[in-house]
Structure formats: structure tokens, C-alpha cells
Scaffold this motif. Structure first.
Motif, PDB file in Angstrom:
ATOM      1  N   ARG A  31       0.827  -1.212   0.000  1.00 48.28           N
ATOM      2  CA  ARG A  31       0.000   0.000   0.000  1.00 48.28           C
ATOM      3  C   ARG A  31       0.850   1.246   0.000  1.00 48.28           C
ATOM      4  N   THR A  32       1.986   1.205   0.684  1.00 50.47           N
ATOM      5  CA  THR A  32       2.887   2.330   0.983  1.00 50.47           C
ATOM      6  C   THR A  32       2.215   3.259   1.993  1.00 50.47           C
ATOM      7  N   GLY A  33       2.938   4.265   2.435  1.00 47.57           N
ATOM      8  CA  GLY A  33       2.388   5.195   3.417  1.00 47.57           C
ATOM      9  C   GLY A  33       1.655   6.369   2.809  1.00 47.57           C
ATOM     10  N   ALA A  34       1.366   6.298   1.521  1.00 48.97           N
ATOM     11  CA  ALA A  34       0.691   7.406   0.849  1.00 48.97           C
ATOM     12  C   ALA A  34      -0.754   7.549   1.327  1.00 48.97           C
ATOM     13  N   ARG A  35      -1.308   8.742   1.180  1.00 49.58           N
ATOM     14  CA  ARG A  35      -2.718   8.960   1.463  1.00 49.58           C
ATOM     15  C   ARG A  35      -3.557   8.123   0.514  1.00 49.58           C
ATOM     16  N   ALA A  36      -4.761   7.769   0.965  1.00 48.25           N
ATOM     17  CA  ALA A  36      -5.598   6.834   0.214  1.00 48.25           C
ATOM     18  C   ALA A  36      -5.785   7.222  -1.248  1.00 48.25           C
ATOM     19  N   GLN A  37      -5.956   8.514  -1.511  1.00 44.93           N
ATOM     20  CA  GLN A  37      -6.228   8.954  -2.876  1.00 44.93           C
ATOM     21  C   GLN A  37      -5.039   8.758  -3.812  1.00 44.93           C
ATOM     22  N   HIS A  38      -3.866   8.490  -3.245  1.00 38.39           N
ATOM     23  CA  HIS A  38      -2.667   8.309  -4.056  1.00 38.39           C
ATOM     24  C   HIS A  38      -2.245   6.844  -4.172  1.00 38.39           C
ATOM     25  N   VAL A  39      -3.086   5.940  -3.689  1.00 38.40           N
ATOM     26  CA  VAL A  39      -2.791   4.506  -3.757  1.00 38.40           C
ATOM     27  C   VAL A  39      -3.515   3.917  -4.964  1.00 38.40           C
ATOM     28  N   GLY A  40      -2.793   3.205  -5.827  1.00 40.80           N
ATOM     29  CA  GLY A  40      -3.366   2.660  -7.052  1.00 40.80           C
ATOM     30  C   GLY A  40      -4.262   1.455  -6.810  1.00 40.80           C
ATOM     31  N   ARG A  41      -5.048   1.128  -7.834  1.00 40.08           N
ATOM     32  CA  ARG A  41      -6.007   0.019  -7.733  1.00 40.08           C
ATOM     33  C   ARG A  41      -5.322  -1.310  -7.445  1.00 40.08           C
ATOM     34  N   GLU A  42      -4.228  -1.587  -8.149  1.00 39.42           N
ATOM     35  CA  GLU A  42      -3.517  -2.846  -7.938  1.00 39.42           C
ATOM     36  C   GLU A  42      -2.930  -2.909  -6.536  1.00 39.42           C
ATOM     37  N   GLN A  43      -2.428  -1.773  -6.056  1.00 36.36           N
ATOM     38  CA  GLN A  43      -1.903  -1.735  -4.691  1.00 36.36           C
ATOM     39  C   GLN A  43      -2.990  -2.066  -3.676  1.00 36.36           C
ATOM     40  N   TRP A  44      -4.182  -1.496  -3.890  1.00 32.66           N
ATOM     41  CA  TRP A  44      -5.298  -1.769  -2.978  1.00 32.66           C
ATOM     42  C   TRP A  44      -5.650  -3.259  -2.981  1.00 32.66           C
ATOM     43  N   GLN A  45      -5.607  -3.860  -4.148  1.00 27.66           N
ATOM     44  CA  GLN A  45      -5.968  -5.267  -4.246  1.00 27.66           C
ATOM     45  C   GLN A  45      -4.986  -6.140  -3.464  1.00 27.66           C
ATOM     46  N   VAL A  46      -3.698  -5.905  -3.672  1.00 27.29           N
ATOM     47  CA  VAL A  46      -2.674  -6.680  -2.949  1.00 27.29           C
ATOM     48  C   VAL A  46      -2.774  -6.423  -1.454  1.00 27.29           C
ATOM     49  N   PHE A  47      -2.969  -5.170  -1.099  1.00 25.87           N
ATOM     50  CA  PHE A  47      -3.129  -4.780   0.310  1.00 25.87           C
ATOM     51  C   PHE A  47      -4.266  -5.576   0.945  1.00 25.87           C
ATOM     52  N   GLY A  48      -5.417  -5.605   0.280  1.00 29.15           N
ATOM     53  CA  GLY A  48      -6.576  -6.302   0.816  1.00 29.15           C
ATOM     54  C   GLY A  48      -6.368  -7.795   0.932  1.00 29.15           C
ATOM     55  N   GLU A  49      -5.729  -8.395  -0.052  1.00 30.03           N
ATOM     56  CA  GLU A  49      -5.488  -9.838  -0.028  1.00 30.03           C
ATOM     57  C   GLU A  49      -4.581 -10.232   1.133  1.00 30.03           C
ATOM     58  N   ARG A  50      -3.556  -9.458   1.351  1.00 27.11           N
ATOM     59  CA  ARG A  50      -2.624  -9.776   2.436  1.00 27.11           C
ATOM     60  C   ARG A  50      -3.255  -9.543   3.801  1.00 27.11           C
ATOM     61  N   LEU A  51      -4.058  -8.499   3.924  1.00 27.38           N
ATOM     62  CA  LEU A  51      -4.752  -8.267   5.189  1.00 27.38           C
ATOM     63  C   LEU A  51      -5.760  -9.384   5.474  1.00 27.38           C
ATOM     64  N   GLU A  52      -6.424  -9.852   4.440  1.00 23.31           N
ATOM     65  CA  GLU A  52      -7.383 -10.946   4.614  1.00 23.31           C
ATOM     66  C   GLU A  52      -6.686 -12.204   5.128  1.00 23.31           C
ATOM     67  N   LYS A  53      -5.509 -12.484   4.580  1.00 25.33           N
ATOM     68  CA  LYS A  53      -4.724 -13.630   5.042  1.00 25.33           C
ATOM     69  C   LYS A  53      -4.287 -13.436   6.489  1.00 25.33           C
ATOM     70  N   ALA A  54      -3.890 -12.228   6.832  1.00 30.10           N
ATOM     71  CA  ALA A  54      -3.483 -11.925   8.205  1.00 30.10           C
ATOM     72  C   ALA A  54      -4.638 -12.142   9.172  1.00 30.10           C
ATOM     73  N   GLU A  55      -5.806 -11.659   8.817  1.00 31.90           N
ATOM     74  CA  GLU A  55      -6.981 -11.824   9.675  1.00 31.90           C
ATOM     75  C   GLU A  55      -7.249 -13.302   9.947  1.00 31.90           C
ATOM     76  N   GLU A  56      -7.202 -14.091   8.903  1.00 25.11           N
ATOM     77  CA  GLU A  56      -7.453 -15.530   9.035  1.00 25.11           C
ATOM     78  C   GLU A  56      -6.446 -16.178   9.978  1.00 25.11           C
ATOM     79  N   GLN A  57      -5.162 -15.856   9.794  1.00 20.77           N
ATOM     80  CA  GLN A  57      -4.121 -16.473  10.610  1.00 20.77           C
ATOM     81  C   GLN A  57      -4.182 -16.002  12.060  1.00 20.77           C
ATOM     82  N   LEU A  58      -4.393 -14.715  12.266  1.00 20.62           N
ATOM     83  CA  LEU A  58      -4.392 -14.169  13.624  1.00 20.62           C
ATOM     84  C   LEU A  58      -5.602 -14.617  14.435  1.00 20.62           C
ATOM     85  N   TYR A  59      -6.757 -14.728  13.792  1.00 23.38           N
ATOM     86  CA  TYR A  59      -7.924 -15.241  14.515  1.00 23.38           C
ATOM     87  C   TYR A  59      -7.732 -16.710  14.872  1.00 23.38           C
ATOM     88  N   ASP A  60      -7.061 -17.435  14.019  1.00 20.08           N
ATOM     89  CA  ASP A  60      -6.731 -18.831  14.322  1.00 20.08           C
ATOM     90  C   ASP A  60      -5.852 -18.897  15.568  1.00 20.08           C
TER      91      ASP A  60
END
Length: 326
Positions: free
Chosen positions: A104-133
Motif C-alpha cells: 500500500r505504501t504510506g501514501a494517502r488513500a487517494q494516491h494509492v493505485g487500484r492494484e496496490q489496494w488489491q494486494v493490500f486487501g489480499e494480504r490483510l485478509e490472510k493476516a486476519e485468518e491467521q491471527l484469529y486462528d
């Protein structure tokens, strides 16, 4: 002119003694673990973490180790090799969050690209799954709830989820500075909160804690975040107000400058935060006291708020403080 230039009214000339950001925060045990993590030596990393009994200390160590570039590869192998163990899963989940923010980088939301958002979301989803486990396997552990606060903010799960996770962390460790820092970030205006909520939380937590508690750092963080949110000119007018200076002094005297303050894991982070806050507030003499205690231990946060090069920001403010402090 950069933020740093606006702060001091001139550009830094650089030079002086060699300085560098210390990713180990002056902690030699962490430095050793970071070297083992960089080498992909999971058995050695596990042994080091297993030897740490304090939940808050272990959480802090894992948070730093999660920054290790490339560790997601050998952590995946460690999780697969120890399917019944919560520790590799915990570190893997923490790494997924750090790895997500790298995308995602530390940029403000409006400066984050679509592909960056997608990768960001996928990795966070994996983190949520592992941490709740991990949280289900080890209900007494603090660490998964600390990291779940960060993933909740990144995934924009909303105020209810954020509050629940913060409270879950505090049920396991009421005085946990790291969780309080994450809660303060959640209450920042840039994350959907407000300056009023943020300051109220910081001051209430500080005054409710016993003198000598590290929670006083929250007040300094809140003022830095407020300053950062303002336009040029307004920012300096705000941070140099007498009321702001008074709150900074009160918080420092109740925490890092109090005789009962204990320098636990990561203590240079708080000293760097207060040193920057007092520098911004035009109080170089007090900043100098903190710089002297720090020596050459530079942390990336919060100095990166002042300059793309946190070392340059630290050096410039330390030089100005030394001239005033004698």
C-alpha cells in the motif's frame, strides 16, 4: 521548503557524526533475532521468542521481526511444518500485515493505485485468518489482538470492530502501550476519527495511569498527529501554543522524565517521539534532555513525518536542541 525547513526556518546542511536508523531500537537481543530472521533461521528465531516470558515484550519483538523483508516465504514453510503450533502462525500473520503495508505504501488513500489496494486487501485478509486462528488456539495471548487492531484499521472494518479488538487486547494486558498507540491511530482524523476524540483518549489514558507509566507518550503522539493534519502556518501556530506545551510537559513529567519510569523494550521510541514533539513546540532545551538520553539511537517513526530521511530530521533537530541546551 520541506516540513523540516519550515520548522527551523532553514535547510539542514547535513554533516556531523555518522547516524543511521536503528531497526533494533538499541535492543541487542532483538538485533540478534533480526539477523536470524534475515537468514531465514526459524528454529533460532523460535528459540529466542520462546525464551521471552513477558507477553508485551514478545509482542514487541514479533512486531519488529515482522518487518523482515522476504520472511513471508520461510514463515509459510514454518507454518506448514508445524501445523499445530500457534507461534509460527502468529509471526506469519504479523508479517502479512507488514507486507500488506509495503504494498500500500504510506501514501494517502487517494494516491494509492487500484492494484496496490488489491494486494493490500489480499494480504490483510490472510493476516486476519491467521491471527484469529492464533487467538482461538491461545486465548490468553496478547499479540494476536494487538496485530488485529492494525489489520482492522487497514481493512476499514469500522469503529465497533476496532473498539472490540482494543478492548480484547487490554483484557490481556491493561497497560499495553502498543495497543494504546494503535487505538490512538484509529481515533486520528485521517482514519475517520477526530482531533477531539484523539486528544481525549490520550489525556484520559495518561492521567488514569500511575505516574511513571509509558502511556504519557500518547499525549505527544496526539499533538504530533494534530500538527501533521494542519496546513503550513497553522501547524506551527498550533504546536507552539502554550496550552500544547503545558500538556507536553505534563505528559513527559508523568512518563519518560518521571523517576518511576522504567525503560522497557523499545523505550527509545518514546524518547524519539517526545524529542520531536518538543522540537516542534519550540522547546529545544527539553528536547536536548531527551536527545542526550538517546545518544545516536534514531527510530524511523516519528522522524519520517518531518523528512523523507528520518536521520536528517533527527540530526537537524538534535543540533538545534544542543545549541539551545548547552
Amino acid at each position: 521548503m520541506s516540513i523540516l525547513g519550515r520548522l527551523l526556518g532553514r535547510r539542514s546542511r547535513g554533516g556531523g557524526a555518522a547516524l543511521a536508523v536503528d531497526p533494533a531500537h538499541g535492543d541487542e537481543e532483538l538485533r540478534g533475532l533480526q539477523a536470524r530472521a534475515a537468514a531465514g533461521d526459524w528454529p533460532a528465531v523460535r528459540a529466542g521468542l520462546d525464551a521471552v516470558a513477558d507477553e508485551a515484550d514478545r509482542t514487541w519483538l514479533i512486531a519488529q521481526l515482522a518487518e523482515t523483508a522476504g520472511s513471508e516465504t520461510w514463515l509459510a514453510a514454518a507454518v506448514a511444518a508445524e501445523p499445530d503450533s500457534a507461534l509460527p502462525l502468529l509471526l506469519a500473520g504479523a508479517r502479512q500485515i507488514s507486507w500488506a503495508w509495503e504494498a500500500r505504501t504510506g501514501a494517502r488513500a487517494q494516491h494509492v493505485g487500484r492494484e496496490q489496494w488489491q494486494v493490500f486487501g489480499e494480504r490483510l485478509e490472510k493476516a486476519e485468518e491467521q491471527l484469529y486462528d492464533v487467538a482461538e488456539r491461545e486465548p490468553g495471548w496478547l499479540a494476536p489482538w494487538y496485530f488485529l487492531q492494525i489489520s482492522a484499521r487497514g481493512a476499514s472494518l469500522g469503529p465497533d470492530a476496532a473498539r472490540y479488538r482494543f478492548e480484547a487486547a487490554l483484557r490481556r494486558r491493561p497497560d499495553h502501550l502498543g495497543s494504546h498507540r494503535q487505538r490512538l491511530q484509529q481515533l486520528c482524523r485521517k482514519w475517520g476519527g477526530s482531533h477531539e476524540e484523539m486528544h481525549d483518549f490520550a489525556r484520559t489514558a495518561t492521567l488514569a495511569a500511575p505516574e511513571g507509566s509509558p502511556l504519557g507518550e500518547l499525549v505527544a503522539l496526539a499533538h504530533i498527529e494534530h500538527w501533521l493534519d494542519l496546513d503550513s502556518g497553522e501547524d506551527r501556530a498550533y504546536i507552539t501554543r502554550q496550552a500544547v506545551r503545558d500538556e507536553l510537559y505534563e505528559a513527559a513529567k508523568r512518563s519518560v522524565l518521571h523517576p518511576a519510569y522504567v525503560r522497557g523494550r523499545g523505550w527509545p521510541g518514546a524518547f524519539n517521539t517526545f524529542a520531536m514533539a518538543f522540537s516542534l513546540a519550540g522547546q529545544p532545551v527539553t528536547a536536548n534532555v531527551l536527545f542526550r538520553e538517546l545518544g545516536d539511537t534514531v527510530t524511523e517513526f516519528p522522524w519520517a513525518y518531518l523528512d523523507a530521511d528520518p536521520v536528517e530530521a533527527f540530526r537537524t533537530c538534535r543540533t538545534a536542541a544542543a545549541r539551545a541546551g548547552g
